[in-house]
Design a protein around this motif. Structure first.
Motif, short mmCIF file in Angstrom:
data_model
loop_
_atom_site.label_atom_id
_atom_site.label_comp_id
_atom_site.label_asym_id
_atom_site.label_seq_id
_atom_site.Cartn_x
_atom_site.Cartn_y
_atom_site.Cartn_z
N LEU A 191 -49.64 19.76 -5.56
CA LEU A 191 -50.30 20.95 -4.66
C LEU A 191 -49.20 21.44 -3.80
O LEU A 191 -49.12 22.50 -3.11
CB LEU A 191 -51.25 20.23 -3.67
CG LEU A 191 -52.91 19.86 -4.20
CD1 LEU A 191 -53.66 19.74 -3.32
CD2 LEU A 191 -53.13 21.08 -5.35
N THR A 192 -47.85 20.79 -3.86
CA THR A 192 -46.71 21.06 -2.87
C THR A 192 -45.72 21.38 -3.66
O THR A 192 -44.90 22.23 -3.10
CB THR A 192 -46.61 19.92 -1.78
OG1 THR A 192 -46.04 18.71 -2.47
CG2 THR A 192 -47.68 19.48 -0.82
N ALA A 208 -53.22 18.26 3.88
CA ALA A 208 -53.38 16.96 3.60
C ALA A 208 -52.41 16.29 2.66
O ALA A 208 -51.84 15.21 2.94
CB ALA A 208 -54.72 16.69 3.36
N ALA A 209 -52.06 17.19 1.55
CA ALA A 209 -51.09 16.66 0.81
C ALA A 209 -49.67 16.44 1.39
O ALA A 209 -49.15 15.36 1.06
CB ALA A 209 -51.00 17.40 -0.42
N GLY A 229 -50.54 23.73 8.08
CA GLY A 229 -51.79 24.32 7.50
C GLY A 229 -51.75 25.71 7.12
O GLY A 229 -52.80 26.15 6.59
N GLU A 230 -50.45 26.36 6.79
CA GLU A 230 -50.31 27.66 6.46
C GLU A 230 -50.93 28.02 5.06
O GLU A 230 -50.96 29.21 4.73
CB GLU A 230 -48.84 28.30 6.56
CG GLU A 230 -48.67 28.31 8.17
CD GLU A 230 -47.14 28.95 8.64
OE1 GLU A 230 -46.62 29.50 7.70
OE2 GLU A 230 -46.85 28.73 9.87
N GLU A 231 -50.84 26.88 4.21
CA GLU A 231 -51.26 27.32 2.84
C GLU A 231 -52.48 26.49 2.71
O GLU A 231 -53.08 26.09 1.47
CB GLU A 231 -50.27 26.54 1.71
CG GLU A 231 -48.92 27.22 1.87
CD GLU A 231 -47.94 27.02 0.81
OE1 GLU A 231 -48.29 26.60 -0.20
OE2 GLU A 231 -46.87 27.09 1.17
N ASP A 259 -40.40 25.61 4.65
CA ASP A 259 -41.56 25.91 3.77
C ASP A 259 -42.43 24.50 3.65
O ASP A 259 -43.68 24.43 3.88
CB ASP A 259 -41.38 26.05 2.08
CG ASP A 259 -40.58 25.08 1.56
OD1 ASP A 259 -39.55 24.52 2.04
OD2 ASP A 259 -40.71 24.87 0.28
N GLU A 260 -41.68 23.24 4.03
CA GLU A 260 -42.53 22.11 4.09
C GLU A 260 -43.25 22.06 5.50
O GLU A 260 -44.47 21.62 5.49
CB GLU A 260 -41.27 20.86 4.25
CG GLU A 260 -41.01 20.91 2.52
CD GLU A 260 -39.76 20.14 2.39
OE1 GLU A 260 -39.00 19.83 1.30
OE2 GLU A 260 -39.08 19.55 3.51
N ARG A 261 -42.32 22.47 6.46
CA ARG A 261 -43.03 22.54 7.91
C ARG A 261 -44.35 23.61 7.84
O ARG A 261 -45.58 23.15 8.46
CB ARG A 261 -42.14 23.06 8.87
CG ARG A 261 -41.42 21.84 9.66
CD ARG A 261 -40.83 22.36 11.06
NE ARG A 261 -39.63 23.19 10.76
CZ ARG A 261 -38.52 23.12 10.44
NH1 ARG A 261 -38.32 21.74 10.37
NH2 ARG A 261 -37.56 23.92 10.17
#
Ligand code: F3S
Length: 431
Positions: free
Chosen positions: A181-182, A21-22, A13-15, A6-8
């Motif tokens: 955001l993450t 950027a976050a 840019g999938e979200e 999920d981090e990758r």
């Protein structure tokens, strides 16, 4: 850093670009810290997208930057502006610089007051809880034991780490906004078990047990000054500290030093025994807090007090809990402030609302005092006009106000400072 799927995906840019950027900011931050991975967090406390006139002008080259622009370029350190999505992690808004109702009394520029209201609307639209306090734990956000958080505000960080056993470093605006955001924060510092053990032994050897808000505040001030950024383990002659005593101890220790976690043996959750508190560590140093040291700390905190004619009493650093407001209400019931003295009491909005429902706001304000929220004298850098001498029950605020505003300061118990508010004269002493 090793990234999970999920981090990758967020980094790819999938979200969306703002989350990308976050994540990019957090990876750079984690690498600079030497972290190998992230932890998940669903408890962030920061000031996401906060705007003032300086930021607005800085990011708009003479015009007026939007909240999205400031969040993207300032909070996320990006070169472009993105539409900021709603918070992914549960996020609370900390204190700011503007009193929402009485900003004029604080001398706040009307444009900054307007921008503060606008920031609040932006934050609320992004699912940020508007707590506006340095004590989110008195206002509905009390993390659980072991919970990974990303909090700013040193006094709140030391409280939740030490008293609750939650895990957070003192984060900054950028990392908390990116975490919002993450739902991620680097697995570093106090998130890791091995960094939570004590380093310095503090032996309390006073004649009477340390057992009051003032005494815990003074002990915290001593510990911070002597231990700086390490992890003190307190042993010896003390009573069982309540939440308020812990709050004043931690806030003072995070002011004279940079304490983010402490242990009080037999009292805090990671220090059932001294062995638990130190774990594999040998104490690097042993410091004794005895009667003589206690007197020295009291005199140090009162050394900028000279004139006993008090003009201003400030209560609520850190922001008062409802129990503290009840106590002030009891002390002020039927009293009137001295005609030359103002009293400002700061708390969260939630505490003020509860105090209003219980009738305490009326009692307190009938005496001439004012109950305020969202900020404090140190944050808004304001005291009533003509203030030369301030009396406070907070070691933290006593450390700050003379330095920020050039005033004289007296430090004592809540009773001492209320007495000064009513009589106009400082009569506190070390008891
Ligand atoms: Fe809070 Fe202001 Fe003290 S923000 S901790 S009341 S300096």
């Amino acid at each position: 850093m090793e990234l999970t799927d999920d981090e990758r995906a967020m980094l790819a840019g999938e979200e969306g670009p703002a989350v990308q950027a976050a994540m990019d900011l957090l990876v750079r931050y984690g690498e600079a810290l030497g972290a190998d991975r992230f932890v998940d967090t669903d408890n962030v406390a920061g000031v996401p997208g906060m705007v003032n006139q300086f930021l607005q002008e800085y990011y708009a080259d003479g015009g007026a930057a939007s909240h999205d622009e400031i969040f993207s370029r300032h909070d996320l350190d990006a070169d472009e502006t993105f539409e900021v999505p709603k918070a992914k992690a549960k996020t609370s808004r900390l204190q700011g610089f503007v009193e929402p109702e009485r900003w004029e009394e604080h001398g706040t520029d009307p444009e900054d007051a307007r921008l503060d209201r606008e920031t609040e609307a932006f934050e609320a639209n992004h699912d940020v809880e508007i707590l506006k306090t340095c004590t989110p734990y008195h206002a509905g956000n009390l993390p659980s034991y072991g919970e990974h958080c990303a909090w700013m505000e040193s006094s709140a960080v030391v409280f939740v780490n030490s008293v609750v056993g939650a895990r957070t470093n003192v984060e900054g605006r950028e990392s908390t906004s990116a975490a919002m955001l993450t739902g991620k924060i680097p697995d570093w510092g106090l998130h890791r078990e091995e960094n939570r053990y004590g380093t310095h032994r503090i032996e309390v050897d006073t004649d009477e047990a340390v057992d009051s808000v003032m005494d815990w505040g003074m002990l915290g001030y001593f510990v911070g000054e002597r231990v700086q950024e390490h992890k003190p383990v307190v042993v010896g002659n003390y009573g069982s500290p309540d939440r308020i005593e812990h709050k004043h101890f931690g806030a003072a220790a995070a002011t004279s030093g940079g304490i983010e976690l402490y242990h009080v043996v037999g009292e805090t959750p990671e220090a059932e025994t001294e062995e638990d508190a130190f774990g594999p560590n040998e104490p690097e140093d042993v410091l004794v807090y005895d009667e003589e040291t206690r007197e020295e700390v009291y005199h140090e905190l009162n050394e900028v007090g000279d004139d006993r004619d008090v003009d201003f009493v400030m209560l609520g650093c850190p922001h008062y809990s409802i129990d503290q407001v009840r106590e002030v209400s009891r002390l002020l019931e039927g009293e009137q402030l001295h005609e030359d003295v103002a009293l400002w009491l700061f708390s969260s909005r939630a505490v003020r609302e509860q105090a209003a429902e219980e009738g305490h706001v009326e009692v307190i304000e009938s005496s001439g005092a004012e109950m305020m929220t969202d900020t404090c004298s140190a944050m808004s850098q304001s005291v009533p006009p003509g203030t030369d001498v301030v009396a406070m029950d907070s070691a933290k605020q006593t450390h700050y106000l003379p330095a920020f505003l050039g005033v004289e300061a007296w430090f004592g118990t809540t009773e001492d400072v209320i007495d000064a508010a009513v009589t106009g004269t400082w009569d506190g002493e070390l008891r």
